[in-house]
Design a protein around this motif. Structure first.
Motif, PDB file in Angstrom:
ATOM      1  N   UNK A  39      -5.689   5.842  15.238  1.00  0.00           N
ATOM      2  CA  UNK A  39      -5.222   4.470  15.026  1.00  0.00           C
ATOM      3  C   UNK A  39      -6.184   3.765  14.079  1.00  0.00           C
ATOM      4  N   UNK A  40      -5.676   2.730  13.395  1.00  0.00           N
ATOM      5  CA  UNK A  40      -6.420   2.102  12.303  1.00  0.00           C
ATOM      6  C   UNK A  40      -6.292   0.585  12.373  1.00  0.00           C
ATOM      7  N   UNK A  41      -7.328  -0.079  11.862  1.00  0.00           N
ATOM      8  CA  UNK A  41      -7.268  -1.531  11.723  1.00  0.00           C
ATOM      9  C   UNK A  41      -8.108  -1.935  10.522  1.00  0.00           C
ATOM     10  N   UNK A  42      -7.687  -2.990   9.844  1.00  0.00           N
ATOM     11  CA  UNK A  42      -8.403  -3.476   8.669  1.00  0.00           C
ATOM     12  C   UNK A  42      -8.342  -4.994   8.655  1.00  0.00           C
ATOM     13  N   UNK A 102     -10.457   7.082   6.121  1.00  0.00           N
ATOM     14  CA  UNK A 102      -9.869   5.745   6.039  1.00  0.00           C
ATOM     15  C   UNK A 102     -10.947   4.707   5.746  1.00  0.00           C
ATOM     16  N   UNK A 103     -12.020   4.740   6.513  1.00  0.00           N
ATOM     17  CA  UNK A 103     -13.070   3.735   6.363  1.00  0.00           C
ATOM     18  C   UNK A 103     -13.804   3.883   5.034  1.00  0.00           C
ATOM     19  N   UNK A 104     -14.101   5.114   4.642  1.00  0.00           N
ATOM     20  CA  UNK A 104     -14.890   5.324   3.428  1.00  0.00           C
ATOM     21  C   UNK A 104     -14.069   5.076   2.166  1.00  0.00           C
ATOM     22  N   UNK A 105     -12.789   5.455   2.178  1.00  0.00           N
ATOM     23  CA  UNK A 105     -11.958   5.185   1.002  1.00  0.00           C
ATOM     24  C   UNK A 105     -11.802   3.682   0.797  1.00  0.00           C
ATOM     25  N   UNK A 106     -11.528   2.949   1.871  1.00  0.00           N
ATOM     26  CA  UNK A 106     -11.330   1.506   1.733  1.00  0.00           C
ATOM     27  C   UNK A 106     -12.630   0.820   1.330  1.00  0.00           C
ATOM     28  N   UNK A 107     -13.750   1.265   1.863  1.00  0.00           N
ATOM     29  CA  UNK A 107     -15.032   0.705   1.438  1.00  0.00           C
ATOM     30  C   UNK A 107     -15.298   0.997  -0.037  1.00  0.00           C
ATOM     31  N   UNK A 108     -14.866   2.153  -0.503  1.00  0.00           N
ATOM     32  CA  UNK A 108     -14.994   2.528  -1.915  1.00  0.00           C
ATOM     33  C   UNK A 108     -14.165   1.600  -2.801  1.00  0.00           C
ATOM     34  N   UNK A 109     -12.981   1.203  -2.311  1.00  0.00           N
ATOM     35  CA  UNK A 109     -12.103   0.325  -3.087  1.00  0.00           C
ATOM     36  C   UNK A 109     -12.547  -1.131  -2.988  1.00  0.00           C
ATOM     37  N   UNK A 110     -12.825  -1.595  -1.768  1.00  0.00           N
ATOM     38  CA  UNK A 110     -13.194  -2.995  -1.571  1.00  0.00           C
ATOM     39  C   UNK A 110     -14.113  -3.116  -0.357  1.00  0.00           C
ATOM     40  N   UNK A 111     -15.412  -3.245  -0.577  1.00  0.00           N
ATOM     41  CA  UNK A 111     -16.360  -3.318   0.543  1.00  0.00           C
ATOM     42  C   UNK A 111     -16.265  -4.603   1.353  1.00  0.00           C
ATOM     43  N   UNK A 112     -15.439  -5.566   0.908  1.00  0.00           N
ATOM     44  CA  UNK A 112     -15.259  -6.791   1.688  1.00  0.00           C
ATOM     45  C   UNK A 112     -14.352  -6.593   2.893  1.00  0.00           C
ATOM     46  N   UNK A 113     -13.638  -5.473   2.937  1.00  0.00           N
ATOM     47  CA  UNK A 113     -12.747  -5.216   4.058  1.00  0.00           C
ATOM     48  C   UNK A 113     -13.523  -4.576   5.210  1.00  0.00           C
ATOM     49  N   UNK A 114     -13.216  -5.024   6.415  1.00  0.00           N
ATOM     50  CA  UNK A 114     -13.791  -4.432   7.623  1.00  0.00           C
ATOM     51  C   UNK A 114     -12.751  -3.495   8.228  1.00  0.00           C
ATOM     52  N   UNK A 115     -13.140  -2.262   8.479  1.00  0.00           N
ATOM     53  CA  UNK A 115     -12.215  -1.283   9.034  1.00  0.00           C
ATOM     54  C   UNK A 115     -12.763  -0.720  10.337  1.00  0.00           C
ATOM     55  N   UNK A 147       0.769  -3.038   1.137  1.00  0.00           N
ATOM     56  CA  UNK A 147       1.962  -3.886   1.117  1.00  0.00           C
ATOM     57  C   UNK A 147       1.830  -5.111   2.016  1.00  0.00           C
ATOM     58  N   UNK A 148       0.809  -5.116   2.857  1.00  0.00           N
ATOM     59  CA  UNK A 148       0.702  -6.166   3.868  1.00  0.00           C
ATOM     60  C   UNK A 148      -0.644  -6.880   3.809  1.00  0.00           C
ATOM     61  N   UNK A 149      -0.920  -7.454   2.638  1.00  0.00           N
ATOM     62  CA  UNK A 149      -2.059  -8.348   2.518  1.00  0.00           C
ATOM     63  C   UNK A 149      -3.314  -7.761   1.921  1.00  0.00           C
TER      64      UNK A 149
END
Length: 310
Positions: free
Chosen positions: A256-259, A159-172, A75-77
């Motif tokens: 805690x998380x950051x992306x 968190x890191x592996x799911x987001x990398x699976x969806x979009x590897x351009x994101x840094x987590x 929801x936030x970018x």
């Protein structure tokens, strides 16, 4: 004498190992267990992050809680993390949390403590990870997880592996904070920076961890945290206190998380189509143009300064 000491250390470690491991695990509470208090609901005081989605338990509190975190960032970018709007918990959202393949391969046969039953995580007949629960290893017997159980040590990796699976351009990046004298200040800092967390708690006060909740607010006067507990859609408030016997909702620690997005351009036409209007850097409304800095206002009440390159 040295050998004897080593043997004692090995024996002590062997005896303590199950306790240390069990101290990091959730259990399969699909609904609020009898006798577990619901805290203060929906109170008006305190500070909360207002746009965290609330999801109900789906095949594990761990993947459900992380689904809320990822839904918040969607929801936030970072709107491609889920395929649908994440405000409402649709079937598509549930499949992203824990897919039918995950359920059939790793939840079946349903097993409950202390009778662990073998599933496809042990025979190599599973599937390619396609949901949060897969990356979290939820319910997988090979990792000593019963139906719906997860380890807190797998939350950050999921968190890191799911987001990398969806979009590897994101840094987590993720971090784990154990309860301590300064953990309250660290928790508040995450909330003040609009970063909801996942808290591992002992909801029934037996000095053993059992549930993951999403922490997204605090009352500094009463030292209480606000959370979604996966059992209903209300905001629940509990005292921030260390896990110990007789203390319901004692805190073991939190993830805690950051992306961040490494891309400086936006080429996702599906995202562009969600815009409400566009202004240039002087504040004048304009049409979408390429290779110029513009500010896009979207229908989810977000705005982004972007350069769309072509």
């Amino acid at each position: 004498m040295i050998i004897k000491c080593i043997h004692h250390k090995i024996l002590i470690f062997t005896l303590l190992l199950p306790i240390l491991l069990n101290g990091q695990q959730s259990k399969c509470f699909e609904t609020r267990p009898e006798g577990v208090p619901s805290g203060i609901k929906n109170k008006k005081s305190g500070f909360i992050i207002t746009d965290v989605p609330s999801y109900l338990w789906h095949r594990g509190c761990g993947p459900t809680a992380l689904g809320m975190i990822i839904g918040y960032y969607d929801l936030n970018g970072f709107n491609d993390l889920f395929s649908e709007n994440t405000i409402n918990q649709t079937n598509s959202i549930n499949m992203s949390i824990a897919s039918d393949e995950h359920y059939n391969n790793y939840s079946i046969p349903l097993d409950y403590y202390p009778n662990l039953l073998s599933d496809n995580s042990e025979n190599g007949l599973g599937h390619q990870n396609n949901s949060i629960a897969d990356f979290m290893k939820t319910s997988m017997s090979v990792y000593n997880n019963y139906w719906g159980w997860s380890w807190s040590s797998d939350i950050g990796n999921a968190f890191e592996e799911y987001i990398n699976y969806i979009n590897p351009n994101y840094i987590t990046n993720t971090e784990y904070t154990f309860f301590s004298n300064n953990s309250w200040e660290k928790f508040k800092n995450e909330i003040n920076n609009n970063r909801p967390v996942i808290i591992l708690v002992d909801s029934d006060g037996d000095n053993s961890t059992d549930h993951f909740v999403v922490g997204f607010g605090y009352d500094n006067i009463n030292q209480e945290f606000a959370c979604y507990d996966t059992w209903d859609n209300n905001i629940h408030w509990y005292s921030w206190q260390e896990m110990q016997n007789g203390v319901n909702w004692g805190v073991f620690g939190f993830n805690s998380f950051n992306i961040e997005n490494t891309s400086t351009s936006v080429t996702d036409e599906a995202y562009i189509d969600k815009k409400m209007f566009v202004i240039d850097i002087l504040g004048k409304k304009t049409n979408q143009t390429y290779n110029k800095p513009l500010i896009y206002f979207y229908d989810n009440q977000q705005y982004l300064k972007q350069i769309i390159i072509r």
